[in-house]
Design an enzyme around this catalytic site. Structure first.
Site, short mmCIF file in Angstrom:
data_model
loop_
_atom_site.label_atom_id
_atom_site.label_comp_id
_atom_site.label_asym_id
_atom_site.label_seq_id
_atom_site.Cartn_x
_atom_site.Cartn_y
_atom_site.Cartn_z
N SER A 1 0.84 -1.21 0.00
CA SER A 1 0.00 0.00 0.00
C SER A 1 0.87 1.25 0.00
O SER A 1 0.60 2.23 -0.71
CB SER A 1 -0.88 0.02 1.25
OG SER A 1 -1.79 -1.06 1.22
N ARG B 1 1.55 4.29 -3.07
CA ARG B 1 1.30 5.70 -2.78
C ARG B 1 2.57 6.54 -2.99
O ARG B 1 2.51 7.68 -3.45
CB ARG B 1 0.76 5.84 -1.34
CG ARG B 1 -0.72 5.37 -1.25
CD ARG B 1 -1.10 5.00 0.16
NE ARG B 1 -2.51 4.71 0.34
CZ ARG B 1 -3.11 3.55 0.07
NH1 ARG B 1 -2.40 2.52 -0.42
NH2 ARG B 1 -4.40 3.38 0.28
N GLN C 1 -9.30 2.42 -0.37
CA GLN C 1 -9.20 2.75 -1.80
C GLN C 1 -10.26 3.77 -2.19
O GLN C 1 -9.99 4.69 -2.97
CB GLN C 1 -9.30 1.47 -2.63
CG GLN C 1 -8.11 0.55 -2.38
CD GLN C 1 -8.15 -0.74 -3.18
OE1 GLN C 1 -9.11 -1.00 -3.91
NE2 GLN C 1 -7.12 -1.55 -3.03
N ASP D 1 -6.93 -8.06 4.71
CA ASP D 1 -6.14 -8.89 3.78
C ASP D 1 -5.52 -10.10 4.47
O ASP D 1 -5.03 -11.02 3.81
CB ASP D 1 -5.04 -8.05 3.12
CG ASP D 1 -5.62 -6.93 2.26
OD1 ASP D 1 -6.79 -7.06 1.83
OD2 ASP D 1 -4.93 -5.92 2.05
N ARG E 1 -12.80 -14.41 -1.43
CA ARG E 1 -11.92 -15.08 -0.46
C ARG E 1 -12.71 -15.86 0.60
O ARG E 1 -12.13 -16.75 1.24
CB ARG E 1 -10.98 -14.05 0.19
CG ARG E 1 -9.92 -13.55 -0.80
CD ARG E 1 -9.00 -12.47 -0.25
NE ARG E 1 -7.96 -12.13 -1.23
CZ ARG E 1 -7.21 -11.05 -1.18
NH1 ARG E 1 -7.36 -10.16 -0.19
NH2 ARG E 1 -6.30 -10.82 -2.11
N ARG F 1 -2.93 -14.01 -2.09
CA ARG F 1 -3.10 -14.27 -0.64
C ARG F 1 -3.59 -15.70 -0.39
O ARG F 1 -3.25 -16.31 0.62
CB ARG F 1 -4.05 -13.24 -0.03
CG ARG F 1 -3.62 -11.80 -0.31
CD ARG F 1 -3.59 -10.91 0.90
NE ARG F 1 -3.08 -9.59 0.53
CZ ARG F 1 -1.80 -9.21 0.60
NH1 ARG F 1 -0.89 -10.01 1.08
NH2 ARG F 1 -1.43 -8.00 0.22
#
Ligand code: SPQ
Length: 424
Positions: free
Chosen positions: A20, A24, A166, A312, A343, A385
């Site tokens: 993340s 950025r 987001q 996550d 997921r 993941r």
């Protein structure tokens, strides 16, 4: 790729940089005046997609001695791309960049792989359209490909229906180009890397409770950024250390920003032997070395405000629950259905195939722990993941666990399998 049981995991790991924060750093560096120097950048496929997109918009980005240099061209320095911006598998690239593209003076199109192009984009199209943006889903299904034509933007206050960094970031980034003060209130606070990093680039940002506010700045100033290790990547070794017998793993320099570190609280609530060493703070992004040892675990309930801080990590937390005594309940996590895969479904299907007792629910899972796992064939639907979670399951199961499409780990942790092997 095939995994079999390991007797122990011993050693030290340095996980790659936070995904993340890496995204950025490239985005804000591109919009800044001067050069931004990024140390510890994650060279995973998602962050490389972000780099390529900004290069396509005229930003010079280079790597020297493992450091990334972004030669920013200022808030109005991007140039229109000559072809579609390829966002690959990355939701963060798509949604945050959309906020930026709404304020430019050109038209662009963003498109990704099949997984990315089936993820919901209405969540950003709605607030950005309220600001006056011209953003269209080219297939009319609320997903990418998205076509964005820059327009003058109006500041809004947006009450987001979803706790999503987001969505929050897309609105705040469009707010850099708006005609006044833009703010976003979330139902539950999501990760705050955008707010912290914009502030360090000199943007007037305030955060109060669940509301973040941005004033359009004159300019952003290039920065030197040290990206901490990604707690989402560390999560696999935290769980591996806790559930694999006779293990002791030191995971160095992990970002423990409280809006990301929910997994640590859950592990502690389950009885984990987990020690924080060498805790440091850097512009609101604290880090620590984490020492984990094999533990006797018990069940817990995971719900409410903690969910966005570990969203996550929930796949690997579901695996952890399979090794805890009692029944673990995960609620309020319906967002898991709209990630790189569904997921909830994938975890429930494949953990059950390995012998675990898991019931999927509309917003989470119910997991009865302490039933031994056996190998199975895992189709991870190109979700990084899921692949990493089942590698850790495989080394704690009887027989062979075969992970199909395991190379998708390159999205966030290209050297994951090599690092796991080093610990044996
Ligand atoms: O970037 P992408 O594909 O959305 O990646 C994921 C991940 O598992 O790596 C989610 F699938 O992380 C998101 C995270 O779930 C990264 C992110 C961010 O950097 O702002 C925020 C979270 O998404 P959201 O939708 O809750 O804001």
């Amino acid at each position: 790729m095939i995994f079999t049981r390991k007797q122990r995991l011993l050693g030290e790991i340095i996980v790659p940089g936070d995904k993340s924060i890496s995204h950025r750093a490239v985005m804000f560096g591109s919009l800044a005046e001067g050069t931004t120097e990024i140390h510890g950048f994650l060279k995973g496929a998602d962050c490389l997609s972000t780099i390529h997109c900004f290069q396509q918009m005229g930003i010079s980005i280079e790597e020297k001695d493992n450091t990334i240099f972004v030669h920013g061209k200022g808030l109005h320095g991007l140039t229109g791309p000559s072809k579609t911006l390829d966002v690959g598998n990355s939701g963060t690239t798509t949604r945050l960049m959309s906020g930026i593209l709404c304020g430019q003076n050109f038209t662009s199109v963003l498109s990704g792989d099949d997984s990315l192009n089936s993820r919901p984009m209405k969540r950003i199209m709605t607030p950005l359209s309220l600001m006056g943006a011209d953003i269209i889903s080219l297939n009319g299904n609320g997903c990418a490909p998205l076509q964005i034509t820059g327009k003058p933007l109006s500041a809004i206050h947006y009450q987001s229906p979803v706790a999503s960094a987001q969505v929050k970031s897309a609105v705040l980034l469009a707010g850099l180009y708006a005609d006044g003060i833009t703010s976003v209130t979330e139902p539950v606070l999501s990760r705050n890397h955008t707010e912290l990093m914009l502030e360090s680039f000199g943007v007037p940002v305030t955060s109060h409770d669940k509301t973040a506010t941005v004033c359009p700045p004159e300019s952003l100033q290039g920065q030197k950024i040290q990206v901490p290790g990604d707690i989402s990547s560390a999560a696999y070794f935290i769980v591996a250390g806790l559930i694999t017998p006779n293990s002791e793993i030191l995971i160095k320099n992990v970002g423990i920003n409280p809006t990301r570190a929910g997994i640590l609280k859950v592990c502690e609530a389950m009885g984990a032997d987990l020690t924080y060493l060498n805790v440091k703070d850097d512009k609101g992004e604290p880090t620590a070395d984490l020492l984990v040892k094999t533990s006797s675990l018990h069940s817990t309930v995971i719900e409410g405000d903690i969910i966005p801080t570990l969203i996550d990590e929930l796949p690997v937390i579901a695996l952890l629950a399979c090794f805890a005594k009692g029944t673990t309940v995960i609620r309020d996590a319906q967002e898991l259905k709209v990630k790189e895969s569904n997921r909830i479904d994938l975890m429930a299907t494949h953990l059950s195939a390995m012998g675990a007792r898991v019931i999927p629910t509309d917003d989470g899972m119910v997991i009865e722990g302490d039933h031994p796992l056996h190998g199975a064939e895992i189709h991870c639907k190109y979700d990084h993941r899921i692949a990493m979670t089942f590698a850790i399951a495989g080394i704690n199961a009887d027989g062979e666990t075969n992970i199909i499409d395991s190379d998708c780990v390159k999205v966030s942790y290209p050297a994951f399998f090599e690092d796991l092997e080093k610990l044996s």
